[in-house]
Design a protein around this motif. Structure first.
Motif, PDB file in Angstrom:
ATOM      1  N   HIS A   7       0.814  -1.214   0.000  1.00  0.00           N
ATOM      2  CA  HIS A   7       0.000   0.000   0.000  1.00  0.00           C
ATOM      3  C   HIS A   7       0.844   1.259   0.000  1.00  0.00           C
ATOM      4  CE1 HIS A   7      -3.633  -2.266   0.494  1.00  0.00           C
ATOM      5  NE2 HIS A   7      -3.150  -2.878   1.563  1.00  0.00           N
ATOM      6  N   TRP A   9       1.948   3.253  -2.326  1.00  0.00           N
ATOM      7  CA  TRP A   9       1.582   4.391  -3.182  1.00  0.00           C
ATOM      8  C   TRP A   9       0.423   5.240  -2.670  1.00  0.00           C
ATOM      9  CZ3 TRP A   9       4.714   6.811  -6.102  1.00  0.00           C
ATOM     10  CH2 TRP A   9       5.827   6.141  -6.593  1.00  0.00           C
ATOM     11  N   PRO A  10      -0.700   4.631  -2.299  1.00  0.00           N
ATOM     12  CA  PRO A  10      -1.770   5.513  -1.810  1.00  0.00           C
ATOM     13  C   PRO A  10      -1.332   6.350  -0.615  1.00  0.00           C
ATOM     14  CG  PRO A  10      -2.302   3.202  -1.442  1.00  0.00           C
ATOM     15  CD  PRO A  10      -1.156   3.234  -2.382  1.00  0.00           C
ATOM     16  N   TYR A  11      -0.521   5.773   0.272  1.00  0.00           N
ATOM     17  CA  TYR A  11      -0.051   6.564   1.416  1.00  0.00           C
ATOM     18  C   TYR A  11       0.852   7.704   0.955  1.00  0.00           C
ATOM     19  CZ  TYR A  11      -1.973   3.059   4.554  1.00  0.00           C
ATOM     20  OH  TYR A  11      -2.830   2.232   5.223  1.00  0.00           O
ATOM     21  N   PHE A  13       0.665   9.177  -1.828  1.00  0.00           N
ATOM     22  CA  PHE A  13      -0.178  10.169  -2.500  1.00  0.00           C
ATOM     23  C   PHE A  13      -0.918  11.064  -1.520  1.00  0.00           C
ATOM     24  CE2 PHE A  13      -0.716   7.603  -6.700  1.00  0.00           C
ATOM     25  CZ  PHE A  13       0.459   8.162  -7.168  1.00  0.00           C
ATOM     26  N   VAL A  14      -1.348  10.505  -0.386  1.00  0.00           N
ATOM     27  CA  VAL A  14      -2.114  11.336   0.547  1.00  0.00           C
ATOM     28  C   VAL A  14      -1.222  12.000   1.608  1.00  0.00           C
ATOM     29  CG1 VAL A  14      -4.219   9.985   0.245  1.00  0.00           C
ATOM     30  CG2 VAL A  14      -2.720   9.494   2.176  1.00  0.00           C
ATOM     31  N   PRO A  16       1.439  14.157   1.480  1.00  0.00           N
ATOM     32  CA  PRO A  16       1.672  15.613   1.437  1.00  0.00           C
ATOM     33  C   PRO A  16       0.502  16.405   1.989  1.00  0.00           C
ATOM     34  CG  PRO A  16       2.258  14.614  -0.652  1.00  0.00           C
ATOM     35  CD  PRO A  16       1.595  13.547   0.159  1.00  0.00           C
ATOM     36  N   TYR A  17      -0.721  15.933   1.664  1.00  0.00           N
ATOM     37  CA  TYR A  17      -1.896  16.642   2.143  1.00  0.00           C
ATOM     38  C   TYR A  17      -1.920  16.676   3.666  1.00  0.00           C
ATOM     39  CZ  TYR A  17      -6.692  18.081   2.882  1.00  0.00           C
ATOM     40  OH  TYR A  17      -7.796  18.769   3.286  1.00  0.00           O
ATOM     41  N   PHE A  18      -1.762  15.495   4.269  1.00  0.00           N
ATOM     42  CA  PHE A  18      -1.918  15.437   5.724  1.00  0.00           C
ATOM     43  C   PHE A  18      -0.758  16.094   6.456  1.00  0.00           C
ATOM     44  CE2 PHE A  18      -5.018  12.280   4.432  1.00  0.00           C
ATOM     45  CZ  PHE A  18      -6.080  12.629   5.248  1.00  0.00           C
ATOM     46  N   SER A  20       1.092  18.682   5.333  1.00  0.00           N
ATOM     47  CA  SER A  20       0.954  20.134   5.246  1.00  0.00           C
ATOM     48  C   SER A  20      -0.232  20.601   6.086  1.00  0.00           C
ATOM     49  CB  SER A  20       0.813  20.578   3.795  1.00  0.00           C
ATOM     50  OG  SER A  20      -0.324  19.990   3.223  1.00  0.00           O
ATOM     51  N   TYR A  21      -1.285  19.762   6.157  1.00  0.00           N
ATOM     52  CA  TYR A  21      -2.419  20.171   6.975  1.00  0.00           C
ATOM     53  C   TYR A  21      -2.041  20.227   8.458  1.00  0.00           C
ATOM     54  CZ  TYR A  21      -6.971  20.605   9.045  1.00  0.00           C
ATOM     55  OH  TYR A  21      -8.023  21.082   9.769  1.00  0.00           O
ATOM     56  N   VAL A  23       0.820  20.961   9.737  1.00  0.00           N
ATOM     57  CA  VAL A  23       1.663  22.115  10.047  1.00  0.00           C
ATOM     58  C   VAL A  23       0.924  23.448   9.868  1.00  0.00           C
ATOM     59  CG1 VAL A  23       3.817  23.311   9.492  1.00  0.00           C
ATOM     60  CG2 VAL A  23       3.702  20.809   9.392  1.00  0.00           C
TER      61      VAL A  23
END
Lengths: 303, 270
Positions: A7, A9-11, A13-14, A16-18, A20-21, A23
Motif C-alpha cells: 500500500h 503508493w496511496p499513502y 499520494f495522501v 503531502p496533504y496530511f 501540510s495540513y 503544520v
C-alpha cells in the motif's frame, strides 16, 4: 510490513496533504484554541485565564451578540430568497425556450466573481447619502424631495447588506441548480409532459425533489459562509462614500463576528489576540450548531 | 398554465440586466471626472477614461496586478495538483485507514477558514514569512473541498481497467497518474482550477494581515488602498475596481460551460 509496501503508493499520494495540513492547518487551529484561554496581547501578556474571554463575550459583550444576531438576520432573509428565486431562474434558463444558456448563466454569475472588496465599495457608492446614484435618481424622477440616508439607519443598512448578499450569491445558486437540472434525464420530463403534467406540476413534483441533494449542499455551505461574512460590510462602511466611516455601521447593524475578531486581534491599538481567538471559536460554535440544526431539519422533512 | 417562449426570455433578460446594472454603473463611473460623478446620473460613458487610467497606473497598481496574477496562478496549480493526487488515492485505491482519513478531510471541510487565522499569522511571523507571498499559497496545499470533489470525480470517471492494464504493462504509479489518469480528470480539474483562481484572486483578509508593504499588495488590498491614496478621486479608484474584475470575467466567459459540466459530473450529482 508486506501490507505496508503493497500500500505504499496511496499513502505516498495522501501524505503531502496530511503533513501540510498538520503544520499549516491543524496546528494554527489548536494553537488559536489555546490562545483563546489566555490574555495574549501585543504587550507580552500571555497568562492562562481559563474561560474568562468566553465569559466576557457571552455574559457581558453586547457587541458580540449584536454581530451574531446581524449575520443570522441576514441569513434568514436572503437564504430562502436565494433558494426560491434561484430554482425558478435556473428552471427558466434550462427550459427548452432558451438557446443561449451560457449568456444568462454568466450574466447572473458576474456578481459572484466580483471581488468582495469591490462589491462593498459599489454598494457604498450607490446608496451614498449625498452623492449616491439611488438618491440622485429618485430625486430626478421626483419620487422623493429629500435625500434618504440609507446607510445611516440601522434598518435600511441591514436591508442593503441583505440585498447585496442576494445579488452576489444568486448566480452561484443558479450555477449549481443548472448543473443539477442538466444532469436529469430529459426522458423524465418528457414522460411527465406526456402524462399531462403542467409546468407547475413538473417544477413542484419533479424538479424540486431532484434538487434535494444540491439544496442540502447549498444550505449548509451558505450557513457556514454566511456566519463568516466580513469583507463586504467592512468595505461598505470603510468611508468610501461620504459620512459612512462608522465601525460596524449605524448602531452596529452591519457588524459581523469575523469583523469583530479582526478588529480585536489585528486592528487599532489593542491587538488582543486572546479575545480575537475566543470570538473566532465562539463563532465556530454557532456555525456548528446551526449547520447541525440545518442538516437535522432537512433530513426530518425527508422522512 | 401556458408559458410562452417570449415571456421566459423577457423575464430572464430583465433579471440579467438587473444583475449587470451595478456592474455597468461601475464601468461607466470609471470614465468620469471625479467631481462630475455626483452631479448627474452617469448613465453614458464619460470622456475621462484615459486620465483616470493614468492616475490608476501612477501608483503600485500594475505591480499589485502582477502580484495577484502570479499568486493566483501558483495557487491554482498547487491546489489542482494536490487535490487531484489526494483525491485519486481516495477514489481508486484500497488501503487500511482510508475511511478514517477521508472522514478527517470531510470534517476539515466544515471548519471555517478564519478559525485558525490568529495563530497562523503568528506562525508565519515565527518563520519570517510575513511580507512574502508564501502565506497566501499555503492554503492551496490542503484544499479539502478540492479533495472531496476529485475523489468523487475520479471514482466515477476514471476506468479502473485502464489503470490495471497500465500496471500490468509495467507502468510506474506516478507515470500512471500523470500520463493516464490526468486526462480523465480534465473536466473536474478545470472546474476546480476556476474556483481556486477565483478564491485566490479575491482573497482579502489574509493578505491584509500578512502583508504590510504596498509593493507586495495583491489587487483587493491595492484597490481598498486606492481610496486612501487618492482621497477624492473616486472615479480613478472605481476604474481600478473594473480592471481588477476584468480577468475573471474573461476566464469565466470561456469557462462557464466547463464549470457547469464539472459540477454535474462531480460532487453534487443529483
Amino acid at each position: 510490513m508486506k501490507a505496508l509496501t503493497k500500500h505504499k503508493w496511496p499513502y505516498l499520494f495522501v501524505a503531502p496533504y496530511f503533513l501540510s495540513y498538520a503544520v499549516f492547518g491543524l496546528f494554527p487551529l489548536l494553537f488559536t484554541l489555546y490562545i483563546s484561554f489566555t490574555n495574549w496581547d501585543l504587550f507580552g501578556n500571555h497568562d492562562f485565564v481559563g474561560l474568562d474571554n468566553y465569559k466576557q463575550l457571552f455574559l457581558h459583550d453586547t457587541y458580540f451578540w449584536k454581530s451574531l444576531g446581524n449575520v443570522l438576520i441576514y441569513l434568514v432573509a436572503y437564504l430562502p430568497a436565494l433558494i426560491i428565486v434561484g430554482m425558478l431562474c435556473a428552471s427558466l434558463i434550462e427550459s427548452k425556450f432558451i438557446r443561449r444558456k451560457g449568456f444568462f448563466r454568466l450574466g447572473i454569475f458576474t456578481p459572484y466573481m466580483t471581488t468582495p472588496v469591490a462589491i462593498g465599495i459599489i454598494f457604498a457608492m450607490v446608496f451614498d447619502w449625498q452623492g449616491g446614484m439611488l438618491n440622485n435618481f429618485l430625486v430626478q424622477i421626483g419620487l422623493i424631495s429629500e435625500k434618504i440616508n440609507w446607510m445611516g439607519e440601522p434598518d435600511t443598512a441591514r436591508w442593503i447588506i441583505i440585498l447585496m448578499m442576494f445579488w452576489k450569491n444568486l448566480g452561484y445558486f443558479i450555477m449549481f441548480y443548472c448543473a443539477g437540472m442538466a444532469s436529469v434525464e430529459p426522458s423524465v420530463y418528457e414522460a411527465a409532459v406526456v402524462d399531462g403534467a403542467s409546468p407547475k406540476d413538473v417544477f413542484l413534483h419533479i424538479t424540486i425533489p431532484l434538487l434535494k441533494p444540491i439544496n442540502l449542499f447549498l444550505i449548509i455551505t451558505s450557513i457556514i459562509g454566511g456566519l463568516q461574512l466580513v469583507e463586504e460590510p467592512m468595505l461598505m462602511f470603510s468611508g468610501w462614500a461620504s459620512g459612512s466611516a462608522l465601525v460596524g455601521g449605524p448602531e452596529g447593524s452591519a457588524f459581523t463576528p469575523i469583523w469583530y475578531m479582526f478588529d480585536a486581534a489585528f486592528n487599532g491599538s489593542s491587538f488582543k489576540y486572546g479575545k480575537g481567538a475566543a470570538i473566532a471559536y465562539s463563532t465556530f460554535l454557532f456555525i456548528a450548531l446551526f449547520s447541525l440544526a440545518g442538516i437535522k431539519w432537512l433530513n426530518r422533512k425527508e422522512s | 398554465m401556458r408559458i410562452s417562449k417570449w415571456s421566459v426570455i423577457i423575464v430572464l433578460s430583465l433579471t440579467t440586466i438587473l444583475f449587470l446594472l451595478p456592474f455597468y454603473i461601475m464601468v461607466v463611473m470609471g470614465t468620469y471626472y471625479s467631481e462630475d460623478l455626483f452631479k448627474q446620473l452617469p448613465l453614458l460613458p464619460g470622456s475621462y477614461f484615459t486620465q483616470n487610467l493614468k492616475t490608476v497606473l501612477s501608483g503600485d497598481f500594475l505591480l499589485n496586478y502582477w502580484n495577484s496574477f502570479y499568486v493566483a496562478v501558483l495557487f491554482t496549480a498547487i491546489s489542482v495538483v494536490m487535490s487531484s493526487i489526494t483525491g485519486y488515492a481516495f477514489g481508486k485505491f484500497k488501503f487500511p485507514g482510508k475511511r478514517v482519513l477521508y472522514l478527517v478531510i470531510l470534517c476539515t471541510m466544515m471548519v471555517p477558514g478564519q478559525l485558525g487565522l490568529i495563530a497562523f499569522v503568528m506562525e508565519m511571523k515565527f518563520f519570517h514569512l510575513n511580507n512574502t507571498h508564501i502565506p497566501l499559497l499555503l492554503a492551496a496545499l490542503n484544499n479539502a473541498f478540492g479533495v472531496f470533489f476529485m475523489t468523487q470525480f475520479s471514482e466515477s470517471s476514471v476506468p479502473t481497467e485502464v489503470i490495471e492494464s497500465a500496471r500490468i504493462d509495467g507502468c510506474g504509479e506516478l507515470t500512471i497518474f500523470f500520463r493516464i489518469v490526468t486526462p480523465f480528470l480534465m473536466p473536474a480539474l478545470s472546474t476546480l482550477g476556476l474556483l481556486a483562481f477565483l478564491g485566490s484572486w479575491n482573497n482579502y483578509l489574509l493578505p491584509l494581515v500578512t502583508l504590510n508593504e504596498p509593493s507586495l499588495y495583491t489587487l483587493p488590498l491595492g484597490i481598498a488602498n486606492l481610496s486612501t491614496m487618492f482621497r477624492t478621486d473616486y472615479s480613478a479608484s472605481i476604474l481600478g475596481l473594473t480592471l481588477g474584475t476584468l480577468p475573471l470575467i474573461i476566464i469565466f466567459m470561456f469557462g462557464s460551460k466547463t464549470l457547469v459540466k464539472g459540477l454535474t459530473g462531480g460532487a453534487v450529482k443529483g
